[in-house]
Design a protein around this motif. Structure first.
Motif, PDB file in Angstrom:
ATOM      1  N   LEU A  37       0.836  -1.205   0.000  1.00 50.20           N
ATOM      2  CA  LEU A  37       0.000   0.000   0.000  1.00 50.20           C
ATOM      3  C   LEU A  37       0.871   1.256   0.000  1.00 50.20           C
ATOM      4  CD1 LEU A  37      -2.817   1.299   0.212  1.00 50.20           C
ATOM      5  CD2 LEU A  37      -2.587   1.120   2.695  1.00 50.20           C
ATOM      6  N   ARG A  38       1.908   1.271   0.808  1.00 49.00           N
ATOM      7  CA  ARG A  38       2.815   2.432   0.833  1.00 49.00           C
ATOM      8  C   ARG A  38       3.496   2.632  -0.513  1.00 49.00           C
ATOM      9  NH1 ARG A  38       5.571   0.802   6.294  1.00 49.00           N
ATOM     10  NH2 ARG A  38       3.974   1.450   7.754  1.00 49.00           N
ATOM     11  N   ARG A  39       3.941   1.527  -1.152  1.00 53.15           N
ATOM     12  CA  ARG A  39       4.573   1.638  -2.478  1.00 53.15           C
ATOM     13  C   ARG A  39       3.615   2.226  -3.495  1.00 53.15           C
ATOM     14  NH1 ARG A  39       6.905  -3.260  -1.068  1.00 53.15           N
ATOM     15  NH2 ARG A  39       5.315  -4.439  -2.171  1.00 53.15           N
ATOM     16  N   SER A  40       2.367   1.767  -3.491  1.00 55.70           N
ATOM     17  CA  SER A  40       1.394   2.290  -4.465  1.00 55.70           C
ATOM     18  C   SER A  40       1.091   3.763  -4.193  1.00 55.70           C
ATOM     19  CB  SER A  40       0.114   1.460  -4.465  1.00 55.70           C
ATOM     20  OG  SER A  40      -0.603   1.636  -3.268  1.00 55.70           O
ATOM     21  N   GLU A  41       1.078   4.173  -2.931  1.00 57.68           N
ATOM     22  CA  GLU A  41       0.869   5.590  -2.602  1.00 57.68           C
ATOM     23  C   GLU A  41       2.036   6.440  -3.089  1.00 57.68           C
ATOM     24  OE1 GLU A  41       0.281   5.497   1.614  1.00 57.68           O
ATOM     25  OE2 GLU A  41      -1.870   5.103   1.416  1.00 57.68           O
ATOM     26  N   ARG A  42       3.275   5.940  -2.925  1.00 55.87           N
ATOM     27  CA  ARG A  42       4.446   6.691  -3.396  1.00 55.87           C
ATOM     28  C   ARG A  42       4.420   6.825  -4.916  1.00 55.87           C
ATOM     29  NH1 ARG A  42       7.287   3.766   0.746  1.00 55.87           N
ATOM     30  NH2 ARG A  42       8.012   2.275  -0.804  1.00 55.87           N
ATOM     31  N   LYS A  43       4.073   5.752  -5.620  1.00 53.63           N
ATOM     32  CA  LYS A  43       3.981   5.816  -7.089  1.00 53.63           C
ATOM     33  C   LYS A  43       2.925   6.819  -7.519  1.00 53.63           C
ATOM     34  CE  LYS A  43       5.582   1.189  -8.204  1.00 53.63           C
ATOM     35  NZ  LYS A  43       5.190  -0.113  -8.737  1.00 53.63           N
ATOM     36  N   ARG A  44       1.810   6.813  -6.837  1.00 49.43           N
ATOM     37  CA  ARG A  44       0.714   7.731  -7.177  1.00 49.43           C
ATOM     38  C   ARG A  44       1.143   9.180  -6.956  1.00 49.43           C
ATOM     39  NH1 ARG A  44      -3.410   5.855  -3.985  1.00 49.43           N
ATOM     40  NH2 ARG A  44      -2.855   7.317  -2.365  1.00 49.43           N
ATOM     41  N   ASP A  45       1.961   9.412  -5.926  1.00 51.86           N
ATOM     42  CA  ASP A  45       2.440  10.758  -5.629  1.00 51.86           C
ATOM     43  C   ASP A  45       3.663  11.151  -6.461  1.00 51.86           C
ATOM     44  OD1 ASP A  45       0.454  10.996  -3.751  1.00 51.86           O
ATOM     45  OD2 ASP A  45       1.737  10.516  -2.048  1.00 51.86           O
ATOM     46  N   GLY A  46       4.124  10.250  -7.330  1.00 48.32           N
ATOM     47  CA  GLY A  46       5.268  10.559  -8.189  1.00 48.32           C
ATOM     48  C   GLY A  46       6.610  10.326  -7.542  1.00 48.32           C
ATOM     49  N   ARG A  47       6.637   9.639  -6.415  1.00 45.86           N
ATOM     50  CA  ARG A  47       7.892   9.316  -5.735  1.00 45.86           C
ATOM     51  C   ARG A  47       8.210   7.847  -5.975  1.00 45.86           C
ATOM     52  NH1 ARG A  47       6.403  10.840   0.191  1.00 45.86           N
ATOM     53  NH2 ARG A  47       4.580   9.737  -0.503  1.00 45.86           N
ATOM     54  N   ARG A  48       9.446   7.490  -5.839  1.00 45.64           N
ATOM     55  CA  ARG A  48       9.847   6.084  -6.017  1.00 45.64           C
ATOM     56  C   ARG A  48      10.178   5.424  -4.720  1.00 45.64           C
ATOM     57  NH1 ARG A  48       9.217   3.862 -11.150  1.00 45.64           N
ATOM     58  NH2 ARG A  48       8.717   5.635 -12.354  1.00 45.64           N
TER      59      ARG A  48
END
Length: 116
Positions: A105-116
């Motif tokens: 979930l944290r990874r998908s949130e970072r991707k959505r926010d444009g972070r890796r």
């Protein structure tokens, strides 16, 4: 239409934060179920749907009961042995996910926010 303009027979608008949060959680649950045709949220331990209700309430609590025991929580009826339990405060459900799912979930949130 203003929220204060109630139609005849409508229940009064809630005026306390825990009740409003419970109403919003109920509406979110109903919307997800209606749009996706699936139960949400699901108790990770028992694999059944949960419902919002005041923390610490007993199995015989019913919607509209006035003596709320605490802040709203996602509540699981439990298994057939009747062991119901509070899973998490409403708004903090992600923190109860098992480690692997919480990291995903944290990874998908970072991707959505444009972070890796």
């Amino acid at each position: 239409m203003n929220a204060r303009d109630l139609e005849e027979g409508d229940p009064p608008e809630p005026d306390d934060a825990p009740t409003v949060l419970t109403v919003v959680a109920d509406a979110a649950q109903a919307t997800i179920m209606e749009l996706l045709w699936q139960v949400w949220p699901i108790c990770w331990e028992h694999k059944i749907g949960m419902h919002p209700r005041p923390a610490g309430t007993t199995d015989c609590w019913y919607q509209g009961e006035t003596d709320a025991a605490g802040p709203p929580v996602w509540w699981c009826r439990g298994s057939r042995d009747g062991k119901c339990h509070d899973v998490s405060l409403v708004g903090e459900l992600a923190a109860t996910l098992p480690g692997k799912q919480r990291r995903a979930l944290r990874r998908s949130e970072r991707k959505r926010d444009g972070r890796r």
